[in-house]
Design a protein around this motif. Structure first.
Motif, PDB file in Angstrom:
ATOM      1  N   HIS A  29      92.198 -64.527   0.778  1.00 21.08           N
ATOM      2  CA  HIS A  29      93.108 -64.903   0.374  1.00 21.08           C
ATOM      3  C   HIS A  29      93.159 -66.144  -0.742  1.00 21.08           C
ATOM      4  CE1 HIS A  29      96.448 -63.654   3.539  1.00 21.08           C
ATOM      5  NE2 HIS A  29      95.862 -62.552   2.789  1.00 21.08           N
ATOM      6  N   ASN A  30      93.598 -65.859  -2.024  1.00 21.74           N
ATOM      7  CA  ASN A  30      93.300 -66.497  -2.998  1.00 21.74           C
ATOM      8  C   ASN A  30      93.769 -68.186  -2.635  1.00 21.74           C
ATOM      9  OD1 ASN A  30      93.719 -64.035  -4.200  1.00 21.74           O
ATOM     10  ND2 ASN A  30      92.864 -65.325  -6.067  1.00 21.74           N
ATOM     11  N   VAL A  31      94.752 -68.596  -1.917  1.00 23.14           N
ATOM     12  CA  VAL A  31      95.527 -69.605  -1.607  1.00 23.14           C
ATOM     13  C   VAL A  31      95.301 -70.267  -0.244  1.00 23.14           C
ATOM     14  CG1 VAL A  31      97.577 -71.130  -2.282  1.00 23.14           C
ATOM     15  CG2 VAL A  31      97.443 -68.796  -3.325  1.00 23.14           C
ATOM     16  N   MET A  32      94.835 -71.670  -0.306  1.00 21.00           N
ATOM     17  CA  MET A  32      94.710 -72.302   0.846  1.00 21.00           C
ATOM     18  C   MET A  32      95.300 -73.163   1.002  1.00 21.00           C
ATOM     19  SD  MET A  32      90.652 -71.382   2.113  1.00 21.00           S
ATOM     20  CE  MET A  32      90.975 -71.646   3.676  1.00 21.00           C
ATOM     21  N   TYR A  33      96.037 -73.803   2.237  1.00 21.39           N
ATOM     22  CA  TYR A  33      96.881 -74.897   2.386  1.00 21.39           C
ATOM     23  C   TYR A  33      96.268 -75.794   3.397  1.00 21.39           C
ATOM     24  CZ  TYR A  33     100.180 -71.591   0.037  1.00 21.39           C
ATOM     25  OH  TYR A  33     100.724 -70.672  -0.541  1.00 21.39           O
ATOM     26  N   TYR A  49      95.035 -75.141  -2.395  1.00 19.82           N
ATOM     27  CA  TYR A  49      94.200 -74.603  -3.638  1.00 19.82           C
ATOM     28  C   TYR A  49      94.513 -73.335  -3.905  1.00 19.82           C
ATOM     29  CZ  TYR A  49      90.231 -78.028  -2.876  1.00 19.82           C
ATOM     30  OH  TYR A  49      89.439 -78.924  -2.896  1.00 19.82           O
ATOM     31  N   TYR A  50      94.469 -73.123  -5.234  1.00 19.01           N
ATOM     32  CA  TYR A  50      94.695 -71.765  -5.801  1.00 19.01           C
ATOM     33  C   TYR A  50      93.390 -71.134  -6.571  1.00 19.01           C
ATOM     34  CZ  TYR A  50      96.296 -67.550  -8.554  1.00 19.01           C
ATOM     35  OH  TYR A  50      96.252 -66.466  -9.112  1.00 19.01           O
ATOM     36  N   ASP A  51      92.588 -70.533  -5.629  1.00 23.08           N
ATOM     37  CA  ASP A  51      91.235 -70.394  -5.892  1.00 23.08           C
ATOM     38  C   ASP A  51      90.411 -71.661  -5.963  1.00 23.08           C
ATOM     39  OD1 ASP A  51      91.662 -67.853  -8.226  1.00 23.08           O
ATOM     40  OD2 ASP A  51      91.115 -67.685  -6.199  1.00 23.08           O
ATOM     41  N   LYS A  52      90.091 -72.361  -6.943  1.00 17.49           N
ATOM     42  CA  LYS A  52      89.358 -73.371  -7.075  1.00 17.49           C
ATOM     43  C   LYS A  52      90.204 -74.612  -7.581  1.00 17.49           C
ATOM     44  CE  LYS A  52      84.494 -72.591  -6.756  1.00 17.49           C
ATOM     45  NZ  LYS A  52      84.101 -73.262  -5.374  1.00 17.49           N
ATOM     46  N   SER A  94      97.232 -67.690   1.927  1.00 21.64           N
ATOM     47  CA  SER A  94      98.338 -66.640   1.329  1.00 21.64           C
ATOM     48  C   SER A  94      97.867 -65.945   0.123  1.00 21.64           C
ATOM     49  CB  SER A  94      99.703 -67.013   1.077  1.00 21.64           C
ATOM     50  OG  SER A  94      99.609 -67.922  -0.219  1.00 21.64           O
ATOM     51  N   ARG A  95      98.195 -64.888   0.002  1.00 20.07           N
ATOM     52  CA  ARG A  95      97.656 -63.954  -1.172  1.00 20.07           C
ATOM     53  C   ARG A  95      98.276 -64.478  -2.373  1.00 20.07           C
ATOM     54  NH1 ARG A  95      99.896 -59.391   1.385  1.00 20.07           N
ATOM     55  NH2 ARG A  95      98.500 -58.768   2.842  1.00 20.07           N
ATOM     56  N   GLU A  96      97.683 -64.332  -3.520  1.00 19.31           N
ATOM     57  CA  GLU A  96      98.177 -65.237  -4.706  1.00 19.31           C
ATOM     58  C   GLU A  96      99.734 -64.790  -5.164  1.00 19.31           C
ATOM     59  OE1 GLU A  96      96.528 -63.534  -8.531  1.00 19.31           O
ATOM     60  OE2 GLU A  96      95.082 -62.916  -7.134  1.00 19.31           O
ATOM     61  N   THR A  97      99.932 -63.417  -4.741  1.00 17.28           N
ATOM     62  CA  THR A  97     101.273 -62.893  -5.279  1.00 17.28           C
ATOM     63  C   THR A  97     102.368 -63.586  -4.568  1.00 17.28           C
ATOM     64  OG1 THR A  97     100.220 -60.743  -5.218  1.00 17.28           O
ATOM     65  CG2 THR A  97     102.897 -60.791  -5.382  1.00 17.28           C
TER      66      THR A  97
ATOM     67  N   SER B  95     110.482 -70.045  -7.210  1.00 17.61           N
ATOM     68  CA  SER B  95     109.591 -69.420  -8.175  1.00 17.61           C
ATOM     69  C   SER B  95     108.635 -70.177  -9.040  1.00 17.61           C
ATOM     70  CB  SER B  95     110.726 -68.679  -9.192  1.00 17.61           C
ATOM     71  OG  SER B  95     111.456 -67.807  -8.368  1.00 17.61           O
ATOM     72  N   GLY B  96     107.448 -69.833  -9.134  1.00 15.82           N
ATOM     73  CA  GLY B  96     106.585 -70.795 -10.079  1.00 15.82           C
ATOM     74  C   GLY B  96     105.599 -71.612  -9.077  1.00 15.82           C
ATOM     75  N   THR B  97     106.086 -71.574  -7.627  1.00 12.78           N
ATOM     76  CA  THR B  97     105.229 -72.388  -6.863  1.00 12.78           C
ATOM     77  C   THR B  97     104.376 -71.598  -5.770  1.00 12.78           C
ATOM     78  OG1 THR B  97     106.569 -73.157  -5.109  1.00 12.78           O
ATOM     79  CG2 THR B  97     106.670 -74.271  -7.382  1.00 12.78           C
TER      80      THR B  97
END
Lengths: 113, 112
Positions: A29-33, A49-52, A94-97, B95-97
């Motif tokens: 997954h792209n996003v990590m929290y 993080y969204y990717d880096k 989570s996935r980026e979408t 949306s957007g976040t």
């Protein structure tokens, strides 16, 4: 099984002694929290993080830092833990979408002596 | 300021009956809502979600209702089973976040 892994599950540190919590994921997954959760309170987002790309919450103390060396791993560093930092720390991905749910690890319970 | 509120810290329901868990939010910009279930010593697991373009979403025994004008959502579990005993969190996003704001949780106990 694809999953989110947190190590250690329980961490004890001394007041002021730096500590690092780790999270790894096999979900790609792209996003990590990172969330902090204290007893009977809502999980509180520290950063993600969204990717880096690093996104810090405005009210996250400077004492908390994070590193994401690659897609799979993310670390939470607490530079000088205080008694008030004792909590459960949850990592999620989570996935980026948008609209995709978060997948959580089991958490690391941090005790500060 | 708690933007997502779960005002009932706990709820007990008899097995086979309906469980209704409530969640209120203050930010009208939220447009996506999720419910998570958490067992002791485990992380939260996703249960069901709803977008603001809908007012109801159903998945088996779980139904989420959204009342945008009241800024209120509820999770219905019917029939309730002892294995449903857990802490339930609602979460909201806009949306957007990629950020989700969580409520404080409601501990559900289903009595056999």
């Amino acid at each position: 099984d694809a999953m989110v892994i947190q190590n250690p599950r329980y961490q004890v540190t001394q007041f002021g002694k730096p500590v690092t919590l780790s999270c790894s994921q096999t979900l790609n997954h792209n996003v990590m929290y990172w969330y902090q959760q204290k007893s009977s309170q809502a999980p509180k987002l520290l950063f993600h993080y969204y990717d880096k790309d690093f996104n810090n919450e405005a009210d996250t103390p400077d004492n908390f830092q994070s590193r994401r060396p690659n897609t799979s791993f993310c670390f939470l560093d607490i530079r000088s833990p205080g008694l008030g930092d004792a909590a459960m720390y949850l990592c999620a991905t989570s996935r980026e979408t948008r609209g995709n749910e978060q997948f959580f690890g089991p958490g690391t319970r941090l005790t500060v002596l | 300021d708690q933007q997502v509120k779960q005002n009932s810290p706990s709820l007990s329901v008899q097995e086979g009956r309906i469980s209704i868990l409530n969640c209120d939010y203050t930010n009208s910009m939220f447009d996506y809502f999720l419910w998570y279930k958490k067992y002791p010593a485990e992380g939260p697991t996703f249960l069901i979600s709803i977008s603001s373009i809908k007012d109801k979403n159903e998945d088996g025994r779980f139904t989420v209702f959204l009342n945008k004008s009241a800024k209120h959502l509820s999770l219905h579990i019917v029939p309730s089973q002892p294995g449903d005993s857990a802490v339930y969190f609602c979460a909201a996003s806009r949306s957007g976040t990629y950020k989700y704001i969580f409520g404080t949780g409601t501990r559900l106990k289903v009595l056999a």
